[in-house]
Every structure is written in C-alpha cells, then in structure tokens.
Motif scaffolding. Structure first.
Motif, PDB file in Angstrom:
ATOM      1  N   GLN A  55      -8.845   7.657   4.184  1.00  0.00           N
ATOM      2  CA  GLN A  55      -8.858   6.599   3.179  1.00  0.00           C
ATOM      3  C   GLN A  55      -8.741   5.225   3.825  1.00  0.00           C
ATOM      4  O   GLN A  55      -9.445   4.281   3.457  1.00  0.00           O
ATOM      5  N   GLU A  79      -1.688  -4.210  -8.190  1.00  0.00           N
ATOM      6  CA  GLU A  79      -3.132  -4.361  -8.013  1.00  0.00           C
ATOM      7  C   GLU A  79      -3.493  -5.783  -7.608  1.00  0.00           C
ATOM      8  O   GLU A  79      -4.371  -6.007  -6.767  1.00  0.00           O
ATOM      9  N   LYS A 109      -5.231  10.697   4.237  1.00  0.00           N
ATOM     10  CA  LYS A 109      -4.762   9.313   4.166  1.00  0.00           C
ATOM     11  C   LYS A 109      -5.437   8.457   5.232  1.00  0.00           C
ATOM     12  O   LYS A 109      -5.889   7.340   4.963  1.00  0.00           O
ATOM     13  N   HIS A 136       3.150  -0.970 -11.109  1.00  0.00           N
ATOM     14  CA  HIS A 136       2.032  -0.440 -11.883  1.00  0.00           C
ATOM     15  C   HIS A 136       1.951  -1.053 -13.289  1.00  0.00           C
ATOM     16  O   HIS A 136       0.942  -0.903 -13.969  1.00  0.00           O
ATOM     17  N   MET A 190       2.402   1.586  -3.532  1.00  0.00           N
ATOM     18  CA  MET A 190       1.391   1.922  -4.538  1.00  0.00           C
ATOM     19  C   MET A 190       0.681   3.237  -4.219  1.00  0.00           C
ATOM     20  O   MET A 190      -0.055   3.760  -5.053  1.00  0.00           O
ATOM     21  N   ASP A 191       0.901   3.754  -3.016  1.00  0.00           N
ATOM     22  CA  ASP A 191       0.180   4.927  -2.520  1.00  0.00           C
ATOM     23  C   ASP A 191      -1.330   4.733  -2.686  1.00  0.00           C
ATOM     24  O   ASP A 191      -2.060   5.597  -3.149  1.00  0.00           O
ATOM     25  N   LYS A 192      -1.776   3.552  -2.249  1.00  0.00           N
ATOM     26  CA  LYS A 192      -3.190   3.182  -2.321  1.00  0.00           C
ATOM     27  C   LYS A 192      -3.601   2.679  -0.942  1.00  0.00           C
ATOM     28  O   LYS A 192      -3.110   1.641  -0.484  1.00  0.00           O
ATOM     29  N   HIS A 193      -4.508   3.390  -0.297  1.00  0.00           N
ATOM     30  CA  HIS A 193      -4.760   3.128   1.117  1.00  0.00           C
ATOM     31  C   HIS A 193      -6.221   2.818   1.443  1.00  0.00           C
ATOM     32  O   HIS A 193      -6.564   2.683   2.620  1.00  0.00           O
ATOM     33  N   ASN A 194      -7.066   2.685   0.441  1.00  0.00           N
ATOM     34  CA  ASN A 194      -8.499   2.504   0.704  1.00  0.00           C
ATOM     35  C   ASN A 194      -8.951   1.042   0.671  1.00  0.00           C
ATOM     36  O   ASN A 194     -10.155   0.774   0.729  1.00  0.00           O
ATOM     37  N   THR A 195      -8.013   0.106   0.564  1.00  0.00           N
ATOM     38  CA  THR A 195      -8.407  -1.309   0.544  1.00  0.00           C
ATOM     39  C   THR A 195      -7.867  -2.110   1.725  1.00  0.00           C
ATOM     40  O   THR A 195      -8.444  -3.132   2.088  1.00  0.00           O
ATOM     41  N   ALA A 202       0.836  -1.206   0.000  1.00  0.00           N
ATOM     42  CA  ALA A 202       0.000   0.000   0.000  1.00  0.00           C
ATOM     43  C   ALA A 202       0.869   1.253   0.000  1.00  0.00           C
ATOM     44  O   ALA A 202       0.556   2.235  -0.686  1.00  0.00           O
TER      45      ALA A 202
END
Length: 354
Positions: free
Chosen positions: A132, A232, A129, A220, A88-93, A85
């Motif tokens: 998220q 992903e 963040k 990515h 990927m700078d993706k924190h909503n999962t 996370a």
C-alpha cells in the motif's frame, strides 16, 4: 530488501528460521515485492533499463536535445505526518507525499524528474501494508512523470514499533544548463504568483498533532469547518506541481520558483529572491484554506507563526515579469491550477507580508 535492478534468480530457497525468530522474516519481504510489482509497472518510462529485484536501478536518459545536461537531485521524507497514517490505518497516500516533497524541489530549478527511489523502514514487514505504501509512491511518480526504478524495505524489529514505519526517498532530474531557473533576471516590479496547495502538505505536523491532540481525537468524525473528517483533511497528499511548472516554463520566462515547505513563506520565498530585492506579499490576497484557520484558532497561534510554519494555502510561488503575468496565469489555469497574484518584488531585502 533491495528492490532495484534486474534479476533472473529465484528466491524460493531463501529463508532463515533463526532470523525470523529474531524478528526479521525475509519471505515477507519477497511477498511485499510481489504485491508491489503491479504498482511499480505503472511508472515505467522510456529510459528504464531494469526490473525490480537486483542491486541497482538502471536508467538511460535521452539527452540528445540538450547541449549541457545537468543532473539535479532532491531528497526528503514524510515526517511526523506518518503518525496520522498510523492512527487512520491508511497507508496508500503518504507515498505521494514522499515523491512530492522531492520532485517539487527538483522542479524549482527547471529540472524534469527522471526517476525516484524510496526507502521504507518497518518494525514488522506486513507485505500488504508495504505494498500500500509503495502504491502511493508509484502514484506520485505517475503524477510527476518519473519512473520508480527501485527502493529498499528494511525490517528493523526493536528499532521501530511493529505497527510503525518511516518513509523517505530521492529523485533525480535533468535540465539543460542554459535553461536552469535562477534569480539573476529578477527586477523590481516582477510579479509573484501563488499556486494553491492541497492542504497542510507534509510540513509542520509536530505542531499540527499538538494542536489537534490527534492521539485522543476522533479523526474519523466529520468536522463542520472542513466538510470532511479531520483525519482525511490532514492526510490529503501533497500536491505535485511538476507538469504544471514544466508547461509554464515552456510558455513564459520563469524567473524563480519557490516550493513552500517547512518554514513557510518567511523561509522559502526569500531563498529564490536575488540580493537587493524584497518579496512583498499581500496577505489579503492569500486564499487561506479552512484547515489553517482551524489550526490558528484552536492553537491560538500568532499569524506570523502561521506564515512561518505552514504554506497557508500556497504550495508554490513563481516569479515572472509583469508583462507575462496574465499569460502565466492562463497557462496555470489551463493546467487545472488555482493560481493568482500574491505580490511583487520591490527594492529591499527578504520578505514583507503586509
């Protein structure tokens, strides 16, 4: 900052420049709470008696239909999957993962999750963040039918890097004592049904990160074997099985449920098998997901280690009588699950993969 209970107090006069200069901005915490309120509101269920902002979350369960209600609790975290996370700078999962790891354990004895609390520890509180992260927790609660009645956000400068955090939580559920799922009724010939996972879930990521060298890989880029990017695929949230398992328990006699987490098949399935019986698993029947084949190939990992570390495409394993197998599969399919027979119980001990 505590996020549970009800309060009528205003925080507009609360600030500390000295504490801010030491790395902790309490006003950022208040902003994070404000941003996450919309997500938490989606999880409210009958029984919730409090709003966020106080010292404790209040919940009054309806136990009128139970003879002997038993509370069941489970706690877990997301582990080093969080590193993906960050990259990927993706924190909503990852919040979904946190809830899933707890409620999937609670459901194994037949308990319906009632409420959840989370704990987020950050190096620096970036309100957007944190919101998220909590949005994912809220989504996990919605999927499992439980309420997010509180939590804690701790800003810990010098302990965590400013762009990193840890995430853990716990769930509390309830089951009538006479309906607790145990393995006392198991017998040789009972059928083991696997319910498909959504991916790696939240286990084995220390090995995953080593094999894929994630810090030095373009996460990515679309990977041909996966049909999506590696990042992903690895961040796919842990599947939540609560509603499907509850529906199954209403339709047939479920003799045991195993949540396939860390330790894979070898550790988790035997935990639900009574003494004197062996779980015989047909490896050829397991619908192994592409991500696991890629892991095994790139890491040159022995097959046994794969089944002793990962879920290999099976997130849950339920045991039912042979005569109930078709009905059980029908119910699970109706719930949208990819479920299929992976083995049976035989005389013996432990587990045999053949």
């Amino acid at each position: 900052m505590c996020r549970c209970g009800h309060t009528n107090l205003t925080m507009k006069d609360s600030f500390s420049n000295s504490y801010r200069d030491a790395g902790v901005d309490v006003t950022a915490g208040y902003e994070a709470v404000r941003l996450m309120k919309q997500h938490i509101a989606k999880t409210m269920t009958p029984g919730v008696m409090s709003d966020i902002g106080g010292f404790g979350g209040l919940f009054m369960p309806d136990l009128s239909r139970m003879k002997q209600p038993v509370l069941v609790s489970g706690t877990d975290g997301v582990g080093t999957k969080l590193k993906l996370a960050f990259l990927m700078d993706k924190h909503n999962t990852v919040g979904i993962d946190c809830v899933a790891m707890c409620v999937n354990d609670v459901i194994c004895c037949g308990a319906k999750p009632l409420f959840f609390l989370d704990y987020v520890a950050v190096g620096k509180n970036y309100p957007e963040k944190v919101a998220q992260i909590v949005s994912g927790v809220a989504e996990g609660c919605v999927q499992s039918g439980c309420a997010l009645i509180g939590g804690e956000t701790a800003e810990m400068p010098g302990f965590y890097p400013v762009d990193e955090y840890d995430l853990a939580g716990f769930a509390v559920g309830v089951v009538d004592r006479e309906k607790i799922v145990d393995n006392s009724r198991q017998k040789a010939g009972d059928v083991l049904i696997g319910i498909a996972s959504s991916g790696v879930h939240s286990n084995g990521f220390s090995l995953v990160r080593k094999i894929f060298d994630v810090e030095n890989t373009d996460l990515h880029a679309v990977h041909p074997a996966l049909g999506t990017s590696l990042g992903e695929a690895l961040l796919t949230p842990t599947k939540i099985y609560v509603k499907s398992i509850l529906a199954l328990m209403e339709a047939v006699c479920v003799k045991s449920v195993s949540h396939i987490t860390g330790g894979g098949f070898y550790e988790n399935i035997p935990r639900s098998i009574r003494e004197g019986l062996c779980a015989k698993i047909e490896k050829a029947s397991v619908q192994v997901l592409p991500i696991f084949r890629l892991l095994q190939e790139m890491g040159n990992i022995p097959e046994r280690d794969m089944f002793n570390t990962f879920n290999m495409g099976v997130g849950m394993c339920v045991c039912v009588a042979k005569e109930d197998a078709d009905r059980a599969l029908s119910v699970l399919h109706a719930q949208g699950e990819n479920a299929y027979v992976i083995g049976e119980l035989t005389e013996g001990e432990g587990i045999q993969l053949c």
